[in-house]
Design a protein around this motif. Structure first.
Motif, mmCIF file in Angstrom:
data_model
loop_
_atom_site.group_PDB
_atom_site.id
_atom_site.type_symbol
_atom_site.label_atom_id
_atom_site.label_comp_id
_atom_site.label_asym_id
_atom_site.label_seq_id
_atom_site.Cartn_x
_atom_site.Cartn_y
_atom_site.Cartn_z
ATOM 1 N N TYR A 135 0.837 -1.207 0.000
ATOM 2 C CA TYR A 135 0.000 0.000 0.000
ATOM 3 C C TYR A 135 0.865 1.247 0.000
ATOM 4 O O TYR A 135 0.618 2.206 -0.744
ATOM 5 C CB TYR A 135 -0.913 0.046 1.233
ATOM 6 C CG TYR A 135 -1.905 -1.073 1.325
ATOM 7 C CD1 TYR A 135 -2.364 -1.693 0.176
ATOM 8 C CD2 TYR A 135 -2.386 -1.519 2.548
ATOM 9 C CE1 TYR A 135 -3.261 -2.736 0.246
ATOM 10 C CE2 TYR A 135 -3.286 -2.562 2.640
ATOM 11 C CZ TYR A 135 -3.720 -3.172 1.482
ATOM 12 O OH TYR A 135 -4.600 -4.204 1.563
ATOM 13 N N ALA A 136 1.881 1.219 0.872
ATOM 14 C CA ALA A 136 2.768 2.376 0.955
ATOM 15 C C ALA A 136 3.429 2.632 -0.389
ATOM 16 O O ALA A 136 3.515 3.783 -0.851
ATOM 17 C CB ALA A 136 3.815 2.146 2.036
ATOM 18 N N VAL A 137 3.873 1.542 -1.046
ATOM 19 C CA VAL A 137 4.543 1.702 -2.341
ATOM 20 C C VAL A 137 3.571 2.263 -3.369
ATOM 21 O O VAL A 137 3.919 3.137 -4.171
ATOM 22 C CB VAL A 137 5.128 0.353 -2.797
ATOM 23 C CG1 VAL A 137 5.549 0.411 -4.244
ATOM 24 C CG2 VAL A 137 6.304 -0.029 -1.940
ATOM 25 N N ASN A 138 2.326 1.805 -3.345
ATOM 26 C CA ASN A 138 1.341 2.319 -4.292
ATOM 27 C C ASN A 138 1.131 3.819 -4.106
ATOM 28 O O ASN A 138 1.103 4.574 -5.080
ATOM 29 C CB ASN A 138 0.008 1.591 -4.120
ATOM 30 C CG ASN A 138 0.099 0.159 -4.613
ATOM 31 O OD1 ASN A 138 1.009 -0.169 -5.357
ATOM 32 N ND2 ASN A 138 -0.819 -0.673 -4.185
ATOM 33 N N ALA A 141 11.473 -7.511 -2.316
ATOM 34 C CA ALA A 141 12.343 -6.957 -3.354
ATOM 35 C C ALA A 141 11.527 -6.284 -4.449
ATOM 36 O O ALA A 141 11.934 -5.254 -4.990
ATOM 37 C CB ALA A 141 13.219 -8.053 -3.952
ATOM 38 N N SER A 142 10.351 -6.846 -4.761
ATOM 39 C CA SER A 142 9.511 -6.231 -5.785
ATOM 40 C C SER A 142 9.053 -4.849 -5.354
ATOM 41 O O SER A 142 8.929 -3.942 -6.185
ATOM 42 C CB SER A 142 8.289 -7.090 -6.067
ATOM 43 O OG SER A 142 8.679 -8.340 -6.524
ATOM 44 N N SER A 143 8.782 -4.678 -4.042
ATOM 45 C CA SER A 143 8.407 -3.353 -3.555
ATOM 46 C C SER A 143 9.541 -2.363 -3.789
ATOM 47 O O SER A 143 9.309 -1.226 -4.211
ATOM 48 C CB SER A 143 8.077 -3.398 -2.074
ATOM 49 O OG SER A 143 7.042 -4.307 -1.842
ATOM 50 N N LEU A 144 10.778 -2.818 -3.523
ATOM 51 C CA LEU A 144 11.924 -1.949 -3.766
ATOM 52 C C LEU A 144 12.026 -1.585 -5.244
ATOM 53 O O LEU A 144 12.323 -0.440 -5.609
ATOM 54 C CB LEU A 144 13.213 -2.641 -3.317
ATOM 55 C CG LEU A 144 13.385 -2.799 -1.814
ATOM 56 C CD1 LEU A 144 14.655 -3.554 -1.517
ATOM 57 C CD2 LEU A 144 13.445 -1.436 -1.160
ATOM 58 N N PHE A 145 11.782 -2.576 -6.089
ATOM 59 C CA PHE A 145 11.778 -2.362 -7.543
ATOM 60 C C PHE A 145 10.832 -1.215 -7.895
ATOM 61 O O PHE A 145 11.200 -0.254 -8.593
ATOM 62 C CB PHE A 145 11.330 -3.667 -8.201
ATOM 63 C CG PHE A 145 11.537 -3.763 -9.691
ATOM 64 C CD1 PHE A 145 11.472 -2.652 -10.504
ATOM 65 C CD2 PHE A 145 11.784 -4.992 -10.275
ATOM 66 C CE1 PHE A 145 11.649 -2.752 -11.873
ATOM 67 C CE2 PHE A 145 11.967 -5.102 -11.636
ATOM 68 C CZ PHE A 145 11.899 -3.984 -12.433
ATOM 69 N N LEU A 146 9.595 -1.285 -7.362
ATOM 70 C CA LEU A 146 8.599 -0.256 -7.675
ATOM 71 C C LEU A 146 9.027 1.113 -7.166
ATOM 72 O O LEU A 146 8.864 2.121 -7.858
ATOM 73 C CB LEU A 146 7.254 -0.639 -7.058
ATOM 74 C CG LEU A 146 6.445 -1.640 -7.865
ATOM 75 C CD1 LEU A 146 5.202 -2.030 -7.103
ATOM 76 C CD2 LEU A 146 6.049 -1.030 -9.203
ATOM 77 N N ILE A 147 9.586 1.135 -5.944
ATOM 78 C CA ILE A 147 10.037 2.422 -5.399
ATOM 79 C C ILE A 147 11.116 3.016 -6.300
ATOM 80 O O ILE A 147 11.073 4.198 -6.661
ATOM 81 C CB ILE A 147 10.568 2.245 -3.959
ATOM 82 C CG1 ILE A 147 9.429 1.833 -3.033
ATOM 83 C CG2 ILE A 147 11.200 3.515 -3.461
ATOM 84 C CD1 ILE A 147 9.870 1.509 -1.631
#
Lengths: 113, 542
Positions: free
Chosen positions: A37-40, B175-181
């Motif tokens: 959620y935070a990333v979105n 790791a995918s979250s880091l990718f998106l960031i």
């Protein structure tokens, strides 16, 4: 608005990371959800925050980019939500399989003694 | 006309496995022969396509062959880009796919449902990641690959796999979250996601935004380093790879190379010589991280008792060597690294397949399989006894020979390609400006060379020890029952390594040309941004 949004992103990420490092699989999955959620929200904010601006072209203001919000991050967020949702569902299945096979919800499949 | 047809062929590596995977889904799980045939046919076709594309890419070089998917010009629409490096990765992927599919037909495809569908989707994701020219599209293909790999790592089920799979999925989701960031930071600073366009804009970024840009690139890099297995982001890798079923582990050998591929491509595209103030950004990190990974990997290789873990740590050694070589930031070294990558990927893949065959004679593997079948339920219970096909005589001798060759390859002794690869790497590290240049050798180069040699030594010690224990002093256990169809892929992959040694000249020329164009990305950028739109029938040319 900027402050509220960044606080929200920060608190969600922090809670997400804390939960991610906990030993129970359920905590891990909630942590991963919070992080996603935070990333979105973060992706959304990278298109700059605007009030009352549409991302879709209207007939009134063609050729006036200043009237519009950046539509691309919104499209990206949509993709990220879908993928994140699917991955959470998949993780949930593995979590249940692990619970069924080992009889515990510890991430290592056994309780620490 | 033929040129046009070849141009459209770029989409095939993505569409073909997708269609094959969906088509296989239509048939009942009991029609294994049909499913395996379709799946294998798709993989063989993929190899044909990939080899054709390789010649296309080689002919088009130094420019890249660009395919506008929606017929929108480059920075606005999504593009597929084919150059020598992506063609090389496509060929490597399809070779590994054929090997592990052939291996899986013998018994592993029966250990769970929808093996072939998931496998084809994995191929689609891999090929897409190698071909895409757009960062967000890369994310999507990356997720497709990962989603399929989650399914495959759990293939065969059992507590061990579920536990390793759980960790694997959690690490990769983070790791995918880091990718998106990382991707969104890059977008926030530059306003584009097209790789070529990004490369063009990065030198012109205002100094106050540069920190944000580099932070974004670093976060993005961490996501790929998790995938590539750089220390200290690599603790998930050996358990996951050694718990996975043998054919799955064999294709996973290319999965960690996806991270390497993207790091190689993006670091040279974004932070190459033309990147202004950010030029060479991250190289020291790659170099130091790579050397730390090699150290960790070689200690792990020495410490491993089980062969699966030995192979898992060999993946880390290979990743570390490649990362360090990329970090040196020199075209000659990159060329050697590419050769090393092909050789080590083939070797490790063959080794993963071989391990299962060898361990079958010992009790451990039998136990794992028994647990697998038990967990999977009655429906597939007949699968264990149903060993059809030819069991060959002299199994142990052949397995032993294959094991020895794997050892020689991992160690880097002549006469196989592992030796050529390491020789090329060391030679180019000592002579970064080409042979005969009397430049002094830096301390880092000495350490890196020492680590390469030491990792070979560690591999030799570990392989000798394991080999003696398995083949010469095997008191317990019986001769494993091995089918010809299971040995064929192992021998095939090892033969490919031999071919690579014999054909080292042409192969190395290709790798050097690839490295040269990677280090001079202007042609890549130009061909992506200037790719012509296809005009619809009747539209007047302006």
């Amino acid at each position: 608005m900027e402050l509220v949004l960044s606080l929200a992103i920060g608190i969600m990420t922090a809670s997400g990371i804390w939960l991610l490092l906990r030993p129970r699989t359920f905590q891990v999955i909630i942590g991963l959800s919070l992080i996603s959620y935070a990333v979105n929200l973060f992706i959304f904010s990278m298109g700059r925050l605007r009030m009352n601006a549409t991302p879709v072209l209207t007939s009134a203001g063609v050729g006036e980019p200043a009237l519009y919000d950046d539509p691309l991050p919104q499209a990206l967020v949509l993709t990220a939500i879908v993928i994140g949702f699917a991955m959470t569902a998949l993780f949930l299945v593995v979590l249940l399989a692990s619970r069924g096979l080992t009889g515990t919800d510890h991430v290592d499949g056994r309780e620490r003694r | 006309m033929t040129a046009n047809w070849l141009h459209h062929l770029i989409v095939a590596p993505i569409v073909l496995p997708l269609l094959a995977g969906a088509f296989v889904l239509l048939f009942d799980e009991r029609r294994r022969v049909l499913k395996a045939t379709i799946s294998l046919a798709s993989a063989v076709l993929l190899l044909g396509v990939a080899v054709t594309l390789m010649s296309v890419a080689d002919a088009a070089a130094p420019a890249a062959d660009v395919y506008l998917l929606g017929n929108w010009p480059a920075p606005f629409g999504i593009v597929l880009v084919l150059d020598r490096l992506s063609a090389l990765m496509l060929v490597l992927t399809s070779i590994l796919a054929i090997a592990s599919l052939v291996f899986a037909t013998a018994r592993w495809q029966r250990a769970g449902p929808h093996f072939h569908t998931i496998f084809q989707i994995l191929l689609m994701g891999l090929n897409g990641a190698f071909l895409t020219g757009d960062l967000f599209n890369l994310f999507v293909f990356f997720e497709v690959t990962l989603a399929a790999s989650y399914g495959l790592v759990l293939h065969g089920s059992g507590p061990l796999r579920v536990k390793a799979g759980l960790h694997y999925i959690a690490v990769n989701l983070a790791a995918s979250s880091l990718f998106l960031i990382g991707v969104s930071l890059l977008y926030g600073v530059t306003g584009t996601l097209n790789m070529a366009d990004l490369a063009q804009r990065i030198p012109m970024i205002a100094p106050e935004d540069r920190m944000l840009l580099e932070a974004g690139a670093a976060i993005l890099g961490v996501a790929f380093l998790v995938k590539a297995g750089m220390w200290p982001l690599s603790f998930w890798l050996p358990p996951a790879y050694s718990a996975a079923a043998a054919p799955v582990a064999a294709i996973f050998a290319i999965l960690s190379k996806v991270g390497i591929y993207i790091l190689l491509r993006l670091s040279l595209l974004f932070f190459g010589n033309g990147a202004g103030a950010s030029s060479g950004f991250g190289n020291e990190w790659l170099l130091m991280g790579g050397m730390a990974t090699m150290t960790f990997g070689l200690i792990g290789v020495l410490a491993s008792q089980a062969m699966g873990r030995l192979a898992g740590y060999s993946v880390l050694v290979s990743s570390g060597t490649l990362l360090a070589a990329i970090g040196m930031g020199n075209a000659g070294i990159t060329g050697g690294a590419l050769f090393y990558m092909v050789s080590s990927t083939l070797t490790i893949s063959a080794f993963f397949l071989l391990i299962e065959l060898v361990e079958r004679g010992q009790d451990t593997a039998a136990n794992v399989l028994a647990v697998t079948m038990e967990a999977y339920g009655d429906e597939y219970e007949d699968a264990v006894d149903e060993e059809v096909g030819l069991a060959i005589p002299g199994t142990l001798a052949i397995l032993g020979a294959c094991f020895a060759i794997c050892g020689i390859l991992l160690t880097g002794l002549p006469p196989f390609s592992g030796f050529v690869a390491k020789f090329l790497l060391i030679a180019s590290i000592f002579n970064p400006a080409g042979l005969g240049d009397p430049a002094p050798i830096s301390a880092t180069s000495w350490i890196l060379v020492a680590l390469i040699v030491l990792s070979g030594l560690a591999a030799m010690i570990a392989m000798t020890r394991t080999g003696i224990r398995t083949f010469w002093a095997s008191l317990e256990g019986k001769v494993p029952r091995v089918l010809v169809i299971e040995l064929v892929p192992v021998v095939g992959l090892l033969l490919l390594c031999l071919v690579l040694t014999i054909q080292a000249g042409p192969a190395m020329r290709y790798m050097q040309a690839t490295a040269q164009s990677l280090h001079a990305p202007q042609d890549y950028i130009r061909s992506v941004l200037a790719a012509p739109r296809v005009r619809p029938e009747g539209e007047a040319s302006r």
